[in-house]
Design a protein around this motif. Structure first.
Motif, mmCIF file in Angstrom:
data_model
loop_
_atom_site.group_PDB
_atom_site.id
_atom_site.type_symbol
_atom_site.label_atom_id
_atom_site.label_comp_id
_atom_site.label_asym_id
_atom_site.label_seq_id
_atom_site.Cartn_x
_atom_site.Cartn_y
_atom_site.Cartn_z
ATOM 1 N N GLN A 1 0.838 -1.208 0.000
ATOM 2 C CA GLN A 1 0.000 0.000 0.000
ATOM 3 C C GLN A 1 0.868 1.250 0.000
ATOM 4 O O GLN A 1 0.596 2.216 -0.724
ATOM 5 C CB GLN A 1 -0.903 -0.018 1.240
ATOM 6 N N ALA A 2 1.929 1.230 0.803
ATOM 7 C CA ALA A 2 2.826 2.384 0.869
ATOM 8 C C ALA A 2 3.512 2.620 -0.472
ATOM 9 O O ALA A 2 3.635 3.771 -0.928
ATOM 10 C CB ALA A 2 3.859 2.166 1.972
ATOM 11 N N ASP A 3 3.961 1.556 -1.121
ATOM 12 C CA ASP A 3 4.653 1.719 -2.407
ATOM 13 C C ASP A 3 3.727 2.292 -3.475
ATOM 14 O O ASP A 3 4.142 3.138 -4.287
ATOM 15 C CB ASP A 3 5.203 0.365 -2.870
ATOM 16 N N VAL A 4 2.480 1.857 -3.489
ATOM 17 C CA VAL A 4 1.541 2.371 -4.491
ATOM 18 C C VAL A 4 1.278 3.853 -4.258
ATOM 19 O O VAL A 4 1.305 4.656 -5.203
ATOM 20 C CB VAL A 4 0.223 1.568 -4.466
ATOM 21 N N TRP A 5 1.035 4.232 -2.996
ATOM 22 C CA TRP A 5 0.781 5.644 -2.717
ATOM 23 C C TRP A 5 2.010 6.497 -3.018
ATOM 24 O O TRP A 5 1.893 7.643 -3.473
ATOM 25 C CB TRP A 5 0.344 5.831 -1.265
ATOM 26 N N TYR A 6 3.191 5.952 -2.770
ATOM 27 C CA TYR A 6 4.416 6.696 -3.090
ATOM 28 C C TYR A 6 4.503 6.961 -4.592
ATOM 29 O O TYR A 6 4.843 8.067 -5.029
ATOM 30 C CB TYR A 6 5.642 5.918 -2.614
ATOM 31 N N ASN A 7 4.190 5.943 -5.401
ATOM 32 C CA ASN A 7 4.260 6.125 -6.846
ATOM 33 C C ASN A 7 3.181 7.084 -7.356
ATOM 34 O O ASN A 7 3.413 7.846 -8.296
ATOM 35 C CB ASN A 7 4.149 4.774 -7.546
ATOM 36 N N ILE A 8 2.014 7.041 -6.728
ATOM 37 C CA ILE A 8 0.979 8.017 -7.097
ATOM 38 C C ILE A 8 1.465 9.428 -6.768
ATOM 39 O O ILE A 8 1.259 10.375 -7.546
ATOM 40 C CB ILE A 8 -0.340 7.705 -6.371
ATOM 41 N N GLY A 9 2.109 9.569 -5.618
ATOM 42 C CA GLY A 9 2.684 10.868 -5.276
ATOM 43 C C GLY A 9 3.744 11.299 -6.268
ATOM 44 O O GLY A 9 3.857 12.488 -6.604
ATOM 45 N N HIS A 10 4.535 10.345 -6.745
ATOM 46 C CA HIS A 10 5.551 10.660 -7.746
ATOM 47 C C HIS A 10 4.900 11.152 -9.037
ATOM 48 O O HIS A 10 5.390 12.101 -9.668
ATOM 49 C CB HIS A 10 6.381 9.406 -8.011
ATOM 50 N N VAL A 11 3.793 10.522 -9.425
ATOM 51 C CA VAL A 11 3.054 10.972 -10.607
ATOM 52 C C VAL A 11 2.491 12.370 -10.371
ATOM 53 O O VAL A 11 2.517 13.228 -11.269
ATOM 54 C CB VAL A 11 1.934 9.971 -10.938
#
Length: 447
Positions: free
Chosen positions: A356-366
């Protein structure tokens, strides 16, 4: 008129259909009536073993004891290109560490989850305690080659896998080897497995070498290479794999082993070539497809990486990590219509807080990429809510706070310096964090 099926035949039917608990229960009933039925004992021990069986060929992670009490290490500083623990910089024109994310041990993040490449070898006892350990294996569970269906071999596997009693398994294997006049390669392999489990790597090497002298078997090459990798002798392991390829040309597991070692040593270009050789032999090899796709992504070829990840989707791979990678590839390939939908699928398939943390991090990167810094800030906060040790999220929050002008040295995350310190605590070797801290300290020095 009903005809009752023979209980042992029914138990075998359950075993073939992988209904192992039902098979074991029927065998228990048979043994209750006839405790000396060897066929029932054989089948029951096999069923119980298969319930907990893992592929011993995979290189397992080192624990704290192996890390702190390593007696197999001779030189403290190995020559470049000869150690898995100090892989060095990329070779052959591959991506630099600044482009390709690295683990805390300095290894490149691979495209496929493997036990030996998750966190690497922790540098301190504190890091070893903090580092989560995984018990998953990369290769699918498979039966060992040349397994002899005898009660003695079945009993050994039951003791070794189900009971995890390595000492008694070693005694049984030693007696069986002696009974076979030291000419049975299979029992020598089992002796090597026991020695390896006990940490006696040189004794395991002797047994595997002796087994190869009696019979050339692919699994024996893999076990012996596993020993050399634990002894931190990747060059010897590579030579062994190539020797195995001389006897078994095009063998997928040997090619994959070579590719893994090159990848762990950060020789990405050579690893990619061997993964391509794997795909020539097996075009549905998930690990090779994932690793090649990952390499294309980190060499600024997201469109090509997207083709490989879509191939995995067509093959039936359906998990959070795949949709996460698809979302990133779509974003960098400017296919924005598919980006958010891929991340939505990834969030729907998460199985742990770390995912979950990795997905939210990548969304933040986008979000940073499209200029929505408010959304990015919230995404990085959500990342830390699910994983409080996410160094990259702390680092990006520090950058966002710096843009807002919040650089004071206060104790919470509402300042760039505090967030950067948190990032340094979570990942001391993170290059971007060190550069940011240097910039902030220069700012305070000027003030």
């Amino acid at each position: 008129m009903e005809i009752a099926m023979d209980p042992l035949f029914l138990a075998w039917s359950y075993f073939r259909r992988r209904k192992l608990q039902q098979c074991s229960d029927i065998c228990t009933k048979i043994l209750h009536d006839n405790p000396f039925d060897q066929a029932a004992w054989n089948l029951k021990t096999r069923a119980l073993t298969e319930m907990v069986y893992i592929d011993e060929v995979d290189v397992d992670q080192e624990g704290i004891a192996e890390m702190m009490l390593d007696e197999s290490s001779i030189a403290q500083v190995a020559r470049p290109g000869t150690s898995l623990r100090l892989p060095g910089t990329s070779q052959g024109g591959g991506p630099t560490p600044a482009v390709r994310p690295m683990t805390q041990s300095g290894r490149p993040i691979t495209g496929f989850v493997r036990p030996s490449t998750q966190s690497g070898r922790p540098g301190t006892m504190e890091q070893a305690i903090k580092t989560p350990r995984t018990a998953s294996t990369a290769r699918p569970v498979s039966s060992a080659s040349g397994r002899l269906i005898r009660l003695a071999t079945t009993l050994f596997e039951y003791i070794f896998h189900h009971e995890n009693d390595v000492k008694n398994g070693l005694d049984l294997a030693a007696q069986a080897t002696e009974h076979a006049q030291f000419k049975d390669w299979w029992w020598k392999v089992q002796l090597g497995k026991c020695y390896y489990r006990l940490g006696l790597y040189r004794e395991a090497e002797k047994q595997f070498r002796s087994a190869l002298n009696h019979q050339e078997v692919v699994d024996t090459y893999l076990y012996l290479a596993k020993v050399y990798q634990r002894l931190d002798q990747p060059v010897t392991a590579l030579n062994l794999f190539k020797q195995g390829l001389d006897h078994f040309p095009g063998e997928v597991t040997l090619l994959t082993g070579i590719a893994r070692i090159h990848e762990e040593m950060n020789n990405i270009s050579s690893a990619t070539e061997y993964y391509k050789d794997v795909l020539k032999q097996d075009n549905t090899h998930v690990e090779a497809i994932a690793c090649i796709g990952s390499n294309h992504f980190y060499t600024d070829q997201p469109e090509i990486a997207l083709r490989f990840y879509r191939r995995l989707l067509q093959m039936g791979v359906y998990n959070c990590q795949l949709y996460n990678n698809l979302g990133l590839c779509c974003f960098y390939a400017q296919q924005y219509d598919m980006t958010l939908s891929s991340f939505e699928r990834a969030l729907a398939l998460v199985a742990s807080d770390e995912e979950q943390a990795d997905v939210w991090y990548n969304i933040g990167h986008v979000a940073v990429g499209i200029g929505d810094l408010s959304l990015a800030y919230q995404c990085f906060k959500l990342t830390l809510a699910f994983n409080n040790d996410h160094a990259e999220a702390y680092n990006n929050l520090a950058v966002l706070e710096l843009r807002k002008g919040h650089v004071e040295q206060i104790g919470d995350l509402q300042s760039s310096y505090a967030a950067a310190q948190k990032a340094e605590d979570a990942f001391p070797e993170h290059v971007d964090t060190q550069q940011l801290l240097k910039q902030l300290r220069e700012h305070f020095a000027v003030l």
